[in-house]
Design an enzyme around this catalytic site. Structure first.
Site, PDB file in Angstrom:
ATOM      1  CG  HIS A 454      -4.391   9.409  -0.970  1.00  0.00           C
ATOM      2  ND1 HIS A 454      -5.581   9.834  -0.543  1.00  0.00           N
ATOM      3  CD2 HIS A 454      -4.593   8.346  -2.090  1.00  0.00           C
ATOM      4  CE1 HIS A 454      -6.525   8.870  -1.141  1.00  0.00           C
ATOM      5  NE2 HIS A 454      -5.742   8.143  -1.987  1.00  0.00           N
ATOM      6  CB  CYS A 470      -4.746   4.726  -3.264  1.00  0.00           C
ATOM      7  SG  CYS A 470      -3.892   5.128  -4.855  1.00  0.00           S
TER       8      CYS A 470
END
Length: 495
Positions: A454, A470
């Site tokens: 992201h 992440c």
């Protein structure tokens, strides 16, 4: 100019007495109880050894190994090649050509690039020289050791889908207000929807003045732009060398098959012309740019975030900096007198390249290098991005997974029952989309639940802070990648 000296006796005998002897200390020699003094490498008197007069003065030569740099003032900077320490600075020799306003250039050692105009880069150069000699250097600590950490886990289990449907995710930790580029402006300062004050002078929140940062070089900016154009992203373009730039230089070699000649200005200019023109260009701020929409600040409390219509940019400067892949302060420093709120204002920006067009069929997330690499169907590297990938406390996954879903401009769902409670918020909240949202402007979900690739609201921190598992990229790098991948593309995590 870098010269390697090996001062051999034969060399000094060949050139004869010169200014080189002037720096040699007086030497006392004894034989049979009698002292003989030698000053500056020459006998100070007609000394007699063994009862016989010397036919010529005695010259002494010492064997040293120095690095000698000639600075822009013509001075000789003598550096001990073994320790890396500056041992002497000599004034310009009479008759030596003087160089006015000679720009500094990056220097290289063991594949790393250093900007000697920045004292921090000189310190890093010395540390790396020390490591190369297997000499531990514990004087320096990690400047990001106390950086805030962000929770990037979610509860996403939906089928692959493109669009703006909400993403079930757990929240990020609230960022430290001291590190928040979108902090609430000082109440004594009146700032409009853009970044300029009433006078038109740009300023970032809580900055009394913005000046060109130390160690910034337009020469570095030029090869940062070149790196960006070929797909070897340096992260934010800020005119500084560092780890993200060095990783990009190594990726440039793999992508293009040639070495980036950072020291050769003519070669850099030629490559810039070949790939899209000069590194800098002019840009005229439009009415749409000035209109926004913008928000005054990004609140830390999730309940306050949820009350906003969107987590938009906070200023024209922030929006333009992301559009041109730049550091906000660097953009302002390049345009100190510009009114960013006024349409028609012409500013200086970098001339970045066009987005990557090659399809990506395989992704490698290198944890130790803090870099994400994208490969095409032929196994060729087509893009490399600096990345924040997990941490020692909350590591990212291992092994190989696949892309499950891509969402642009996603919403963010806060659920305190899944992970932890943020502040006094004890109910589910839907946080609106926007580039200043917890996952930035892109969410690429992986087949392993709660993990993904992201964007970020803080591009200058990519590769310098930790995440909770992440893969975090700059918004522009994440957007480029999102347009080149499809569900099913493999994502392999390597240590």
């Amino acid at each position: 100019m870098n010269v390697k000296l090996n001062l051999l006796t034969a060399f000094y005998l060949a050139i004869g007495p010169s200014s080189a002897w002037a720096v040699m200390p007086e030497v006392e020699m004894r034989r049979d109880g009698q002292a003989f003094h030698l000053a500056n490498g020459l006998a100070s008197s007609p000394a007699i050894l063994d009862g016989k007069p010397l036919e010529a003065p005695v010259q002494l030569a010492q064997n040293y190994d120095f690095d000698v740099y000639i600075d822009q003032y013509g001075r000789e900077i003598i550096v001990d090649a073994f320790t890396g320490e500056v041992v002497e600075i000599r004034p310009p020799a009479p008759g030596r050509r003087q160089y006015e306003s000679r720009p500094s250039r990056p220097r290289e050692f063991d594949g790393q690039v250093y900007d000697f105009s920045d004292p921090r880069e000189v310190d890093r150069y010395r540390r790396d020289r020390g490591r190369a000699r297997n000499a531990p250097d514990n004087r320096y600590s990690d400047p990001y050791a106390n950086a805030p950490r962000y929770d990037d886990r979610d509860a996403y289990r939906e089928n692959p889908n493109y669009g703006r449907e909400p993403i079930e995710r757990t929240p990020l930790d609230a960022p430290d207000p001291r590190d928040n580029m979108a902090a609430i402006p000082d109440e004594r300062t009146s700032v409009g929807p853009g970044s300029g004050e009433a006078s038109g002078a740009p300023a970032l929140p809580k900055d009394s003045a913005v000046v060109m940062p130390r160690g910034v070089s337009e020469d570095v900016t030029r090869f940062q732009v070149l790196l960006d154009r070929v797909g070897a992203s340096p992260g934010v373009i800020d005119g500084r060398t560092g780890d993200n730039v060095n990783k990009a230089i190594r990726a440039y070699r793999e992508i293009t098959g040639q070495t980036l000649r950072t020291y050769d200005k003519e070669w850099i200019e030629a490559e810039l012309e070949r790939t899209g023109g000069p590194a800098f260009k002019e840009y005229s701020i439009t009415a749409e740019d000035a209109a926004g929409p913008y928000i005054a600040s990004v609140p830390a409390d999730y309940a306050h975030k949820a009350q906003l219509d969107a987590l938009s940019y906070t200023s024209v400067v922030e929006m333009l900096a992301e559009r041109f892949h730049m550091d906000e302060k660097y953009l302002i420093a390049l345009n100190p007198d510009a009114n960013f709120n006024r349409p028609g204002t012409i500013i200086k920006v970098v001339n970045v390249g066009k987005p990557m067009k090659a399809n990506v069929t395989r992704i490698v997330a290198d944890k130790s290098a803090k870099q994400l690499r994208a490969y095409n169907e032929d196994g060729q590297l087509v893009a490399a991005y600096p990345a924040t990938i997990g941490s020692s406390d909350t590591p990212s996954p291992t092994g190989t997974h696949t892309v499950a879903r891509i969402a642009l401009n996603p919403e963010y769902t806060y659920n305190p029952k899944i992970n932890f409670k943020q502040g006094n918020n004890d109910r589910v909240l839907t946080i609106p989309p926007g580039p200043n949202g917890p996952v930035g402007s892109v969410w690429i979900a992986l087949s392993k639940p709660t993990y993904g690739i992201h964007g970020t609201p803080d591009p200058s921190k990519i590769g310098k802070t930790a995440s909770h598992g992440c893969i975090r990229l700059t918004n522009w790098d994440a957007e480029e990648l999102a347009k080149r991948v499809k569900p099913g593309v493999s994502v392999t995590f390597v240590e």
